[in-house]
Each structure stands twice: as C-alpha cells, then as structure tokens.
Design a protein around this motif. Structure first.
Motif, PDB file in Angstrom:
ATOM      1  N   ALA A 120       0.880  -1.191  -0.038  1.00 61.45           N
ATOM      2  CA  ALA A 120       0.117   0.001  -0.004  1.00 61.45           C
ATOM      3  C   ALA A 120       0.687   1.418   0.292  1.00 61.45           C
ATOM      4  O   ALA A 120       0.711   2.103  -0.634  1.00 61.45           O
ATOM      5  N   LEU A 121       1.952   1.284   0.885  1.00 65.03           N
ATOM      6  CA  LEU A 121       2.795   2.514   0.621  1.00 65.03           C
ATOM      7  C   LEU A 121       3.722   2.731  -0.625  1.00 65.03           C
ATOM      8  O   LEU A 121       3.466   3.744  -1.257  1.00 65.03           O
ATOM      9  N   VAL A 122       3.908   1.643  -1.166  1.00 64.27           N
ATOM     10  CA  VAL A 122       4.466   1.464  -2.465  1.00 64.27           C
ATOM     11  C   VAL A 122       3.465   2.279  -3.517  1.00 64.27           C
ATOM     12  O   VAL A 122       3.812   3.015  -4.371  1.00 64.27           O
ATOM     13  N   MET A 123       2.178   1.637  -3.472  1.00 66.82           N
ATOM     14  CA  MET A 123       1.209   2.092  -4.412  1.00 66.82           C
ATOM     15  C   MET A 123       0.942   3.666  -4.173  1.00 66.82           C
ATOM     16  O   MET A 123       0.554   4.179  -5.099  1.00 66.82           O
ATOM     17  N   SER A 124       0.861   3.886  -2.943  1.00 67.98           N
ATOM     18  CA  SER A 124       0.327   5.218  -2.516  1.00 67.98           C
ATOM     19  C   SER A 124       1.638   6.285  -3.210  1.00 67.98           C
ATOM     20  O   SER A 124       1.113   7.297  -3.583  1.00 67.98           O
ATOM     21  N   LEU A 125       2.746   5.950  -3.052  1.00 71.31           N
ATOM     22  CA  LEU A 125       4.026   6.728  -3.486  1.00 71.31           C
ATOM     23  C   LEU A 125       3.834   6.902  -5.088  1.00 71.31           C
ATOM     24  O   LEU A 125       3.813   7.930  -5.650  1.00 71.31           O
ATOM     25  N   GLY A 126       3.554   5.795  -5.636  1.00 75.03           N
ATOM     26  CA  GLY A 126       3.462   5.644  -7.101  1.00 75.03           C
ATOM     27  C   GLY A 126       2.194   6.490  -7.528  1.00 75.03           C
ATOM     28  O   GLY A 126       2.456   7.271  -8.611  1.00 75.03           O
ATOM     29  N   TYR A 127       1.009   6.459  -6.910  1.00 72.36           N
ATOM     30  CA  TYR A 127      -0.149   7.182  -7.288  1.00 72.36           C
ATOM     31  C   TYR A 127       0.095   8.649  -6.782  1.00 72.36           C
ATOM     32  O   TYR A 127      -0.430   9.367  -7.744  1.00 72.36           O
ATOM     33  N   TYR A 128       0.866   9.178  -5.852  1.00 72.80           N
ATOM     34  CA  TYR A 128       1.104  10.432  -5.770  1.00 72.80           C
ATOM     35  C   TYR A 128       1.822  11.205  -6.880  1.00 72.80           C
ATOM     36  O   TYR A 128       1.385  12.091  -7.392  1.00 72.80           O
ATOM     37  N   PHE A 129       2.738  10.443  -7.423  1.00 70.01           N
ATOM     38  CA  PHE A 129       3.672  10.978  -8.349  1.00 70.01           C
ATOM     39  C   PHE A 129       2.648  11.020  -9.873  1.00 70.01           C
ATOM     40  O   PHE A 129       3.037  11.909 -10.586  1.00 70.01           O
ATOM     41  N   VAL A 130       1.835  10.226  -9.858  1.00 69.99           N
ATOM     42  CA  VAL A 130       1.035  10.265 -11.028  1.00 69.99           C
ATOM     43  C   VAL A 130      -0.156  11.398 -11.061  1.00 69.99           C
ATOM     44  O   VAL A 130      -0.141  12.274 -12.043  1.00 69.99           O
ATOM     45  N   ILE A 131      -0.537  11.623  -9.899  1.00 71.45           N
ATOM     46  CA  ILE A 131      -1.385  12.832  -9.856  1.00 71.45           C
ATOM     47  C   ILE A 131      -0.559  14.239  -9.705  1.00 71.45           C
ATOM     48  O   ILE A 131      -1.182  15.433 -10.032  1.00 71.45           O
ATOM     49  N   ARG A 132       0.770  13.967  -9.294  1.00 71.06           N
ATOM     50  CA  ARG A 132       1.572  15.174  -9.266  1.00 71.06           C
ATOM     51  C   ARG A 132       2.012  15.397 -10.618  1.00 71.06           C
ATOM     52  O   ARG A 132       1.750  16.768 -11.246  1.00 71.06           O
TER      53      ARG A 132
END
Length: 431
Positions: A120-132
């Motif tokens: 979940a932490l890894v996916m959260s990091l990836g999704y954060y960079f996507v929306i950024r």
C-alpha cells in the motif's frame, strides 16, 4: 425467500451479524466518497478514460481511485499481499510449517497485513507521483509541497489498511467473506456506468451505426445467459461415493453407511480471476504511473502499451494466469494423499479402489479433471468479453469479471446465511 429473511431477522445473533456487515459496507462506501485533501480530482479524468490498467483498479475500488478518495487503493494491496504470501508459503518450508501450527493461520494473517502495508505504501507513492505529473495537486513545492505529499501518501496507505481491517471484522462478526463483500459493493456501486455505456451505444446507433440496435439486445440476452451459466457452474459438483466398514465398539455396531465426498467444479471461486487480474495489471499500472512519452521513449511506450487489456498479449497472459492460479488454489486446499489417509483411518473407502495409494491416485486424477474444467469456465467468463469488446468496439472488457465476482460473492454469502439458518432449524435459502 422473503419468509426466510423474516426468519433471519427473528434470530438476534444473525440479525446483529447482518446489521454489522451492512454498517461496515456503509462505512466503506462513505470513505470511498470522501476526497483526499489538496487534490483536484477532475484533472485525472483523462487518465482513467484511456482504457489503461488503472480502469481495472478503479473498478475494484468502486470509482474511488479516479476520484482520489480515502479508500482510493481499495483492497488491491491486500489481494497482492495474499498472492505473495501464499506463493512464499509453498516455496519456503518454514512458512509452510508455520501455517500448519495451531495458531499458524493467525501468524500468516499478520504477515499478510504487514506485506499489504508495504505494498500500500509503494502504491501510494506511485499514485502520488501520477497525480503530481497530471497537475492535480494544489501545492508541489516548498514546505507546503512536502506536507501535501506526506498527507496524501499517509492517507492512501492508512485507508488501504483500514479496509483490510474492515474486511477482517466482517469475517469475525458479520456474514460472508469480508474482502469479497467489499469488492462486491465496489462493483455494484460502479454499475451506474452501465447506463452510460447503453446510452453511448444508442447515440452511436442514432448517428448511423445501426448495428448497435441489434448488438445491444444481444448483449442483454448474453448477460442473462452468462449469469445463469455462472450460477449453474458454481453450484456444480462431483460426488464421490464413500463406504464405511462396519465395526463393533462395545455393544454397539458403528459404520456401514454410505456417504459422499463433494468436489465442486469451481472450488476456488473468483479468487483466480482476482489474482490473475492483479498480476497482469502490474506492467500496465507501472506504465500509467511513469507517464512515458511516446516520442522520447518509443520502446518503453510500446512495451507498456502491449499490456493494455485490449491487446492480444494481455489476453494470452491473463488466460494462462487464470489457469495457473486455479490449479494453485485447488492444490493448497485439497491434498489427495491426506484425504486418502483420513479415509483409511476412519475405515472408509471408495468403491473399486483399495485404500492408500490407489485411492489417492484416483482422487488426484479426478481433481485434475475437475480443476481443468473449472479453469476453462473461469477463463471463458473472463476472456470472452474482452474478445467480444475488441471485435465490436464496445467497452465490455470488464463485464465478465464483474458478473463473475458479483454472482460468486452473492452465492457465497447466501450459503453462509443458509448455514446459520440451518443450524437453528430454520428453512434456509438452499433447503
């Protein structure tokens, strides 16, 4: 049916379990509607309308991922963690021995939670960079940008862990399988898209593509046939006759009766499709997260684009993974040697086969045939809509998977409720 529901509400324990399950589902849907701060979700609509693998993840979360809500990641981290832990249990003897201990399942569940938290932490990091990268953040630089990143990543991760906890609470205090029910509620809540799809097809038909006037009723009939097919195949089972020898215990004669060993055609339910979808979506999801430009990196763009769910490679890999996970799931549930040994210890035997190895060999052959038929059934329901969608140009690729999950979870929950009713001498759903 309605009388059965009335009887269920008259049983305090069953009524409390139903209300508790409903309360958890309501909390889950509320969390799926509350947006994460510092994000403008409208900027992500383009990304989720391109037919990439994020569309599947969005379906599993009930649209929460595209709206950037508290439960945006859904149950995907837990599902991936379950796959990893089960594979490691087979590969690592220490984990296999731990699973066989008295409290082994609790330990394995705890390990799955930790692995799910890391995913979940890894996916959260990836999704954060996507929306950024999509320009959906209000603050991206300075102290405000750092604070925004911490809040968003922590919220996504905590939301995924909270969903896992909610699913476990349903298992303990509610009715049915918690994680499956959460997926069920996500898919059902997202079926408003069916109306959008139908109106879109009618609009195309009115614009001159008259074939959709014929295809739309055919799709409706096909959906009804698929639902009936799923129900029949899910309830189908092979019953192996078991004979127990007579024996005298004290002054009483015991045994001598016949029973049967039920082997369901679809033993693993919807889990192989969920596991296969999660695994095959990884490359496409990574490509969506990286937002690779075609002009700058043509090779990597083409590589990740081949894992779009409309591509031939995706269909082939998806099909093979469903077959593999179905065999794997059945293998960890049924051990023919152990079943044969248990029958011999209880003076039971299968007519025409000697106890011991001949019995285990017969069970192995029977399981292999049933597993193959079950795998073909799952693959057909999951893959044929993708092929049909590619041929007709309609967006029904996820329709088969959605139907199978919804019908499968509904049947499993019905059986759970029926078992509670049967134990209390009430007429159940299936009686």
């Amino acid at each position: 049916m309605f009388q059965t529901f009335r009887n269920a509400w008259k049983i305090p324990e069953l009524k409390n379990r139903l209300l508790f399950t409903l309360a958890i589902l309501v909390v889950y849907r509320l969390g799926s509607a509350i947006p994460v701060p510092f994000i403008t979700g409208s900027a992500l609509n383009q990304m989720f309308s391109n037919g990439n693998m994020l569309s599947y993840l969005d379906m599993m979360s009930g649209g929460a991922l595209s709206r950037c809500t508290l439960f945006a990641l859904g149950v995907t981290p837990y599902i991936n963690a379950s796959i990893i832990v089960q594979l490691l249990t087979v590969a690592i003897p220490a984990l296999e021995n731990m699973a066989k201990e008295a409290d082994g399942q609790q330990k394995m569940q705890q390990i799955t939670r930790y692995v799910g938290g890391v995913i979940a932490l890894v996916m959260s990091l990836g999704y954060y960079f996507v929306i950024r990268n999509m320009g959906a953040l209000k603050y991206t630089s300075g102290a405000a940008g750092i604070f925004t990143a911490v809040v968003i990543i922590a919220t996504f991760t905590a939301g995924a862990q909270l969903i896992t906890w909610c699913g476990e609470q349903i298992d303990d205090k509610g009715i049915g399988n918690g994680i499956s029910l959460l997926i069920f509620s996500s898919i059902v809540s997202n079926w408003s898209s069916v109306y959008t799809t139908v109106t879109g097809l009618l609009t195309r038909a009115a614009a001159g593509e008259t074939r959709f006037y014929i295809l739309l009723p055919l799709l409706l009939v096909l959906a009804l046939v698929v639902i009936v097919f799923i129900v029949v195949m899910t309830n189908a089972e092979r019953r192996i006759t078991i004979q127990y020898a007579k024996r005298v215990v004290g002054r009483k004669q015991m045994g001598g009766q016949n029973s049967y060993l039920p082997l369901k055609l679809n033993m693993s339910g919807v889990m192989p499709i969920i596991f296969a979808s999660a695994m095959v979506s990884i490359p496409g999801t990574i490509g969506s997260f990286l937002q690779i430009d075609q002009a700058a990196h043509p090779f990597w763009y083409a590589f990740f684009h081949t894992f779009n769910y409309t591509s031939l490679l995706y269909i082939v890999i998806y099909l093979l993974l469903i077959l593999a996970f179905n065999y794997f799931y059945v293998a960890i549930q049924y051990n023919p040697v152990e079943i044969a040994n248990n029958l011999r210890r209880n003076n039971g035997s299968i007519p025409g086969f000697r106890p011991g190895k001949p019995t285990s060999d017969f069970l192995t052959r029977t399981l292999n045939k049933i597993t193959l038929m079950g795998a073909i059934f799952l693959a057909a329901v999951a893959v044929l809509p993708i092929i049909l969608g590619n041929l007709t140009g309609m967006s029904i690729q996820l329709g088969g998977t959605s139907l199978l999950i919804v019908v499968g979870v509904a049947l499993d929950t019905t059986r759970s409720l029926d078992s509670f009713m049967t134990m209390r001498n009430h007429k159940g759903f299936l009686g």
